[in-house]
Design an enzyme around this catalytic site. Structure first.
Site, PDB file in Angstrom:
ATOM      1  N   CYS A   7      -0.959  24.652  -7.860  1.00  0.00           N
ATOM      2  CA  CYS A   7      -1.512  23.770  -8.893  1.00  0.00           C
ATOM      3  C   CYS A   7      -1.027  24.130 -10.293  1.00  0.00           C
ATOM      4  O   CYS A   7      -1.100  23.328 -11.206  1.00  0.00           O
ATOM      5  CB  CYS A   7      -3.041  23.808  -8.835  1.00  0.00           C
ATOM      6  SG  CYS A   7      -3.627  23.210  -7.257  1.00  0.00           S
TER       7      CYS A   7
ATOM      8  N   HIS B 167      -6.056  20.585 -15.165  1.00  0.00           N
ATOM      9  CA  HIS B 167      -5.729  20.330 -13.761  1.00  0.00           C
ATOM     10  C   HIS B 167      -6.945  19.672 -13.105  1.00  0.00           C
ATOM     11  O   HIS B 167      -8.086  20.051 -13.359  1.00  0.00           O
ATOM     12  CB  HIS B 167      -5.407  21.663 -13.080  1.00  0.00           C
ATOM     13  CG  HIS B 167      -5.282  21.560 -11.595  1.00  0.00           C
ATOM     14  ND1 HIS B 167      -4.418  20.679 -10.978  1.00  0.00           N
ATOM     15  CD2 HIS B 167      -5.918  22.219 -10.588  1.00  0.00           C
ATOM     16  CE1 HIS B 167      -4.529  20.810  -9.667  1.00  0.00           C
ATOM     17  NE2 HIS B 167      -5.439  21.733  -9.401  1.00  0.00           N
TER      18      HIS B 167
ATOM     19  N   ASN C 286      -6.866  15.625  -6.114  1.00  0.00           N
ATOM     20  CA  ASN C 286      -6.047  16.754  -6.548  1.00  0.00           C
ATOM     21  C   ASN C 286      -4.629  16.594  -5.988  1.00  0.00           C
ATOM     22  O   ASN C 286      -4.415  16.776  -4.792  1.00  0.00           O
ATOM     23  CB  ASN C 286      -6.697  18.052  -6.053  1.00  0.00           C
ATOM     24  CG  ASN C 286      -5.940  19.294  -6.479  1.00  0.00           C
ATOM     25  OD1 ASN C 286      -4.844  19.210  -7.034  1.00  0.00           O
ATOM     26  ND2 ASN C 286      -6.509  20.457  -6.215  1.00  0.00           N
TER      27      ASN C 286
HETATM   28  O1  UT7 Z   1      -6.497  23.051  -6.993  1.00  0.00           O
HETATM   29  C1  UT7 Z   1      -6.564  24.151  -6.169  1.00  0.00           C
HETATM   30  C2  UT7 Z   1      -7.738  24.967  -6.430  1.00  0.00           C
HETATM   31  N1  UT7 Z   1      -8.833  24.494  -5.643  1.00  0.00           N
HETATM   32  C3  UT7 Z   1     -10.009  24.304  -6.196  1.00  0.00           C
HETATM   33  O2  UT7 Z   1     -10.156  24.465  -7.379  1.00  0.00           O
HETATM   34  C4  UT7 Z   1     -11.159  23.932  -5.290  1.00  0.00           C
HETATM   35  C5  UT7 Z   1     -12.327  24.817  -5.552  1.00  0.00           C
HETATM   36  N2  UT7 Z   1     -13.472  24.567  -4.713  1.00  0.00           N
HETATM   37  C6  UT7 Z   1     -14.217  23.421  -4.779  1.00  0.00           C
HETATM   38  O3  UT7 Z   1     -13.885  22.527  -5.513  1.00  0.00           O
HETATM   39  C7  UT7 Z   1     -15.498  23.372  -3.997  1.00  0.00           C
HETATM   40  O4  UT7 Z   1     -15.813  24.633  -3.498  1.00  0.00           O
HETATM   41  C8  UT7 Z   1     -15.480  22.337  -2.834  1.00  0.00           C
HETATM   42  C9  UT7 Z   1     -15.452  20.956  -3.374  1.00  0.00           C
HETATM   43  C10 UT7 Z   1     -14.260  22.600  -1.952  1.00  0.00           C
HETATM   44  C11 UT7 Z   1     -16.750  22.501  -2.007  1.00  0.00           C
HETATM   45  O5  UT7 Z   1     -17.900  22.332  -2.816  1.00  0.00           O
HETATM   46  P1  UT7 Z   1     -19.098  23.373  -2.747  1.00  0.00           P
HETATM   47  O6  UT7 Z   1     -20.157  22.863  -3.617  1.00  0.00           O
HETATM   48  O7  UT7 Z   1     -18.530  24.731  -3.062  1.00  0.00           O
HETATM   49  O8  UT7 Z   1     -19.549  23.237  -1.255  1.00  0.00           O
HETATM   50  P2  UT7 Z   1     -19.627  24.382  -0.161  1.00  0.00           P
HETATM   51  O9  UT7 Z   1     -18.263  24.821   0.250  1.00  0.00           O
HETATM   52  O10 UT7 Z   1     -20.578  25.407  -0.643  1.00  0.00           O
HETATM   53  O11 UT7 Z   1     -20.298  23.590   1.023  1.00  0.00           O
HETATM   54  C12 UT7 Z   1     -21.631  23.133   0.965  1.00  0.00           C
HETATM   55  C13 UT7 Z   1     -21.962  22.456   2.278  1.00  0.00           C
HETATM   56  C14 UT7 Z   1     -21.569  23.287   3.490  1.00  0.00           C
HETATM   57  O12 UT7 Z   1     -22.572  23.093   4.457  1.00  0.00           O
HETATM   58  P3  UT7 Z   1     -23.663  24.238   4.717  1.00  0.00           P
HETATM   59  O13 UT7 Z   1     -22.874  25.426   5.141  1.00  0.00           O
HETATM   60  O14 UT7 Z   1     -24.365  24.423   3.411  1.00  0.00           O
HETATM   61  O15 UT7 Z   1     -24.501  23.627   5.803  1.00  0.00           O
HETATM   62  C15 UT7 Z   1     -20.290  22.661   3.968  1.00  0.00           C
HETATM   63  O16 UT7 Z   1     -20.084  22.802   5.350  1.00  0.00           O
HETATM   64  O17 UT7 Z   1     -21.213  21.247   2.365  1.00  0.00           O
HETATM   65  C16 UT7 Z   1     -20.511  21.210   3.613  1.00  0.00           C
HETATM   66  N3  UT7 Z   1     -19.258  20.492   3.425  1.00  0.00           N
HETATM   67  C17 UT7 Z   1     -19.188  19.154   3.468  1.00  0.00           C
HETATM   68  N4  UT7 Z   1     -20.135  18.204   3.694  1.00  0.00           N
HETATM   69  C18 UT7 Z   1     -19.738  16.923   3.657  1.00  0.00           C
HETATM   70  C19 UT7 Z   1     -18.021  20.983   3.151  1.00  0.00           C
HETATM   71  N5  UT7 Z   1     -17.150  19.969   3.023  1.00  0.00           N
HETATM   72  C20 UT7 Z   1     -17.852  18.836   3.222  1.00  0.00           C
HETATM   73  C21 UT7 Z   1     -17.504  17.463   3.204  1.00  0.00           C
HETATM   74  N6  UT7 Z   1     -18.481  16.559   3.424  1.00  0.00           N
HETATM   75  N7  UT7 Z   1     -16.251  17.049   2.965  1.00  0.00           N
END
Ligand code: UT7
Length: 335
Positions: free
Chosen positions: A117, A256, A286
């Site tokens: 990125c 970004h 992204n």
């Molecule tokens: O450009 C490259 C650099 N990358 C980034 O900057 C990305 C950085 N990370 C993020 O943007 C976020 O961490 C995400 C958007 C990827 C995820 O958001 P989050 O608020 O950190 O969610 P999480 O990973 O803590 O997941 C929360 C819940 C989980 O369920 P449990 O374990 O709480 O039951 C996940 O399994 O959401 C679930 N989950 C989803 N639910 C519906 C994960 N992905 C999805 C999805 N739809 N697509």
């Protein structure tokens, strides 16, 4: 980079987005997710996807052609082409050579740059060095990624986050406008949290790498998020502060586009209002190396800036790699 008399100035921009739109509702047909979850957690509504047979070099070429039409640039004048990408068409030749051929830039040399990125920002720094040293007068810097080629559309943790696209800028020397300052970093201790293991020299493509899905992006989203929020906010603040830029001095922050919440945290740290922040993650998601040049192209298309305006660009991505850049906008309207 220390302040010098000669600066590398962005004088033209172009972009290309593939036609196919994948909405969050489309994603919900592929994996267990919802429009509501994706919008709330990321700010994304939809993303673009290439057609079969279309890839990074096509998108890069189209972005440069868009730039050349807007700026009336003759390809023969281009001295160098830098393509920032993590999804080149092939391992070799480099994408820059194929773009050079497509646009018939007979006097150009160039190379690809891989920093995920942060690739485009690092590419701008490299291109700027060529300009400031006097080695080149016209450098094209492209950010392009075909993320759909490395996404696992069965993994809801990653596939909803990314899209395909390309953007390009032209750098030329200027004594008044352009890149004033930058701070760029990498830290390989973060490497394990966002990676594609297969297809490189460590795990060359084999039946095993394919069956183990090693050619897809894997991410520990929570960890990357934690580092990204702090990393992007801190480095943007550092560059703004050492250039005595406070809230209202910054006309536009171009971050970004990985997650709207990461952008909001950085904007808050800089003391910015919503109107001072460039956002298009809702429509393109992204696009990795392409987010910032696509943003810059849209800023220019919409005449969002005036000559001399202060702009902070910033990024965070795999590596970890991150950085911020301060520039004085020096592009004529509608260029
Ligand atoms: O450009 C490259 C650099 N990358 C980034 O900057 C990305 C950085 N990370 C993020 O943007 C976020 O961490 C995400 C958007 C990827 C995820 O958001 P989050 O608020 O950190 O969610 P999480 O990973 O803590 O997941 C929360 C819940 C989980 O369920 P449990 O374990 O709480 O039951 C996940 O399994 O959401 C679930 N989950 C989803 N639910 C519906 C994960 N992905 C999805 C999805 N739809 N697509």
């Amino acid at each position: 980079m220390k302040q010098t008399q000669l600066k590398a100035n962005i004088t033209a921009t172009g972009k290309y987005l593939p036609k196919e739109v994948l909405t969050n509702h489309d994603m919900a047909k592929l994996v267990e997710t919802s429009d509501e979850w994706i919008q709330t957690r990321t700010g994304i509504r939809e993303r673009r996807k290439v057609q079969k047979g279309e890839a990074t070099v096509d998108m890069s070429t189209n972005a440069v052609r868009d730039l050349m039409e807007r700026y009336d640039l003759d390809a023969k004048e281009i001295d160098a082409i830098i393509v920032a990408t993590v999804t080149p068409d092939m391992i070799l030749p480099c994408s820059a050579a194929l773009v050079q051929k497509n646009i018939n830039a007979v006097n150009a040399w160039g190379y690809d740059l891989s920093a995920a990125c942060s690739g485009f920002l690092f590419g701008l720094e490299s291109g700027a060095a060529l300009i400031v040293s006097g080695r080149c007068e016209k450098v094209i810097v492209i950010g392009a990624d075909t993320m759909s080629s490395i996404l696992n559309y069965e993994d809801r943790n990653t596939c909803i986050l990314f899209g395909d696209g390309a953007g390009a800028v032209l750098l030329e020397p200027s004594e008044e406008f352009g890149i004033i300052d930058s701070e760029l970093r990498i830290d390989g201790t973060g490497g394990e949290f966002l990676r594609v293991d297969g297809g490189g020299s460590l795990h060359p493509a084999s039946h095993e790498t394919v069956s183990n899905k090693l050619h897809y992006v894997r991410q520990d989203g929570k960890t990357v998020y934690k580092f990204a929020v702090r990393g992007m906010a801190d480095i943007s603040y550092e560059v703004a502060e050492r250039n005595n830029l406070k809230g209202d001095d910054i006309s536009l922050f171009i971050p970004h586009q990985a997650n709207k919440r990461i952008i909001d945290a950085a904007a808050k740290r800089l003391g910015l209002k919503e109107s001072q922040v460039m956002i298009n993650i809702d429509t393109y998601a992204n696009t990795t190396s392409a987010t910032i040049p696509i943003c810059i192209a849209e800023v220019s298309e919409k005449n969002m800036l005036n000559i001399g305006d202060n702009v902070i660009i910033s990024t965070f991505g795999a590596g970890f790699s991150w950085g911020a850049m301060y520039l004085k906008w020096g592009m004529q309207a509608n260029a």
